[in-house]
Write a protein that holds these residues in place. Structure first.
Motif, PDB file in Angstrom:
ATOM      1  N   UNK A  20      26.247  42.416 -16.274  1.00 41.71           N
ATOM      2  CA  UNK A  20      25.477  41.308 -16.832  1.00 41.71           C
ATOM      3  C   UNK A  20      25.901  39.957 -16.281  1.00 41.71           C
ATOM      4  N   UNK A  21      26.187  39.917 -14.983  1.00 36.97           N
ATOM      5  CA  UNK A  21      26.620  38.669 -14.350  1.00 36.97           C
ATOM      6  C   UNK A  21      25.596  38.214 -13.316  1.00 36.97           C
ATOM      7  N   UNK A  22      25.727  36.976 -12.901  1.00 40.38           N
ATOM      8  CA  UNK A  22      24.826  36.398 -11.912  1.00 40.38           C
ATOM      9  C   UNK A  22      25.173  36.901 -10.515  1.00 40.38           C
ATOM     10  N   UNK A  23      24.252  36.764  -9.579  1.00 39.87           N
ATOM     11  CA  UNK A  23      24.570  37.136  -8.197  1.00 39.87           C
ATOM     12  C   UNK A  23      25.786  36.372  -7.655  1.00 39.87           C
ATOM     13  N   UNK A  24      25.899  35.109  -8.006  1.00 43.24           N
ATOM     14  CA  UNK A  24      27.049  34.303  -7.551  1.00 43.24           C
ATOM     15  C   UNK A  24      28.356  34.851  -8.120  1.00 43.24           C
ATOM     16  N   UNK A  48      29.291  49.344  -1.474  1.00 44.64           N
ATOM     17  CA  UNK A  48      29.296  50.272  -2.593  1.00 44.64           C
ATOM     18  C   UNK A  48      30.543  50.017  -3.430  1.00 44.64           C
ATOM     19  N   UNK A  49      30.377  50.103  -4.732  1.00 47.17           N
ATOM     20  CA  UNK A  49      31.460  49.836  -5.664  1.00 47.17           C
ATOM     21  C   UNK A  49      31.636  51.075  -6.525  1.00 47.17           C
ATOM     22  N   UNK A  50      32.897  51.453  -6.746  1.00 43.75           N
ATOM     23  CA  UNK A  50      33.159  52.631  -7.571  1.00 43.75           C
ATOM     24  C   UNK A  50      32.724  52.366  -9.011  1.00 43.75           C
ATOM     25  N   UNK A  51      31.996  53.317  -9.552  1.00 46.64           N
ATOM     26  CA  UNK A  51      31.514  53.220 -10.929  1.00 46.64           C
ATOM     27  C   UNK A  51      32.677  53.025 -11.896  1.00 46.64           C
ATOM     28  N   UNK A  52      33.799  53.702 -11.647  1.00 44.79           N
ATOM     29  CA  UNK A  52      34.962  53.585 -12.529  1.00 44.79           C
ATOM     30  C   UNK A  52      35.502  52.153 -12.549  1.00 44.79           C
ATOM     31  N   UNK A  53      35.468  51.465 -11.404  1.00 47.43           N
ATOM     32  CA  UNK A  53      35.940  50.077 -11.347  1.00 47.43           C
ATOM     33  C   UNK A  53      35.026  49.160 -12.157  1.00 47.43           C
ATOM     34  N   UNK A  54      33.732  49.402 -12.062  1.00 45.44           N
ATOM     35  CA  UNK A  54      32.770  48.596 -12.818  1.00 45.44           C
ATOM     36  C   UNK A  54      32.944  48.843 -14.312  1.00 45.44           C
ATOM     37  N   UNK A  55      33.087  50.095 -14.692  1.00 44.33           N
ATOM     38  CA  UNK A  55      33.267  50.430 -16.110  1.00 44.33           C
ATOM     39  C   UNK A  55      34.561  49.832 -16.660  1.00 44.33           C
ATOM     40  N   UNK A  56      35.622  49.823 -15.847  1.00 36.13           N
ATOM     41  CA  UNK A  56      36.893  49.232 -16.276  1.00 36.13           C
ATOM     42  C   UNK A  56      36.735  47.728 -16.507  1.00 36.13           C
ATOM     43  N   UNK A  57      36.018  47.059 -15.611  1.00 37.64           N
ATOM     44  CA  UNK A  57      35.772  45.621 -15.795  1.00 37.64           C
ATOM     45  C   UNK A  57      34.905  45.363 -17.017  1.00 37.64           C
ATOM     46  N   UNK A  58      33.919  46.206 -17.220  1.00 40.23           N
ATOM     47  CA  UNK A  58      33.038  46.037 -18.382  1.00 40.23           C
ATOM     48  C   UNK A  58      33.823  46.196 -19.675  1.00 40.23           C
ATOM     49  N   UNK A  60      36.821  45.363 -20.171  1.00 42.96           N
ATOM     50  CA  UNK A  60      37.661  44.172 -20.366  1.00 42.96           C
ATOM     51  C   UNK A  60      36.862  42.951 -20.788  1.00 42.96           C
ATOM     52  N   UNK A  61      35.548  42.991 -20.602  1.00 43.81           N
ATOM     53  CA  UNK A  61      34.711  41.841 -20.949  1.00 43.81           C
ATOM     54  C   UNK A  61      34.702  41.649 -22.453  1.00 43.81           C
ATOM     55  N   UNK A  62      34.768  40.387 -22.888  1.00 39.49           N
ATOM     56  CA  UNK A  62      34.663  40.140 -24.334  1.00 39.49           C
ATOM     57  C   UNK A  62      33.276  40.543 -24.828  1.00 39.49           C
ATOM     58  N   UNK A  63      33.236  40.981 -26.044  1.00 45.79           N
ATOM     59  CA  UNK A  63      31.944  41.339 -26.653  1.00 45.79           C
ATOM     60  C   UNK A  63      31.082  40.087 -26.771  1.00 45.79           C
ATOM     61  N   UNK A  64      29.819  40.271 -27.035  1.00 47.55           N
ATOM     62  CA  UNK A  64      28.901  39.149 -27.186  1.00 47.55           C
ATOM     63  C   UNK A  64      29.445  38.224 -28.274  1.00 47.55           C
ATOM     64  N   UNK A  65      29.745  37.012 -27.872  1.00 45.25           N
ATOM     65  CA  UNK A  65      30.383  36.078 -28.802  1.00 45.25           C
ATOM     66  C   UNK A  65      29.481  34.902 -29.125  1.00 45.25           C
TER      67      UNK A  65
END
Length: 69
Positions: A20-24, A48-58, A60-65
């Protein structure tokens, strides 16, 4: 045979949608090493980006605040 969602890798556009981030922002994450990537063997311009890396970053993201008005 699995569905595309079962793949070990995803495109930058797919990763951006999941996070859920911008292209930049996704470009900065890749540039600064927060999101490791590998060259796409079928498209020399693509990454190509590993799905596991994306899921790990997700995770760590704070919930909708959003603050209730």
């Amino acid at each position: 045979m699995g569905s595309p969602g079962d793949s070990e890798y995803m495109t930058v556009a797919e990763a951006r949608a999941v996070l859920g981030v911008t292209p930049r922002k996704i470009a900065d994450m890749i540039k600064h090493g927060a999101l490791p990537w590998e060259p796409n063997p079928f498209d020399r311009r693509g990454k190509l980006i590993k799905r596991a890396d994306v899921e790990a970053l997700r995770a760590k993201q704070p919930r909708d605040t959003k603050i209730a008005a």
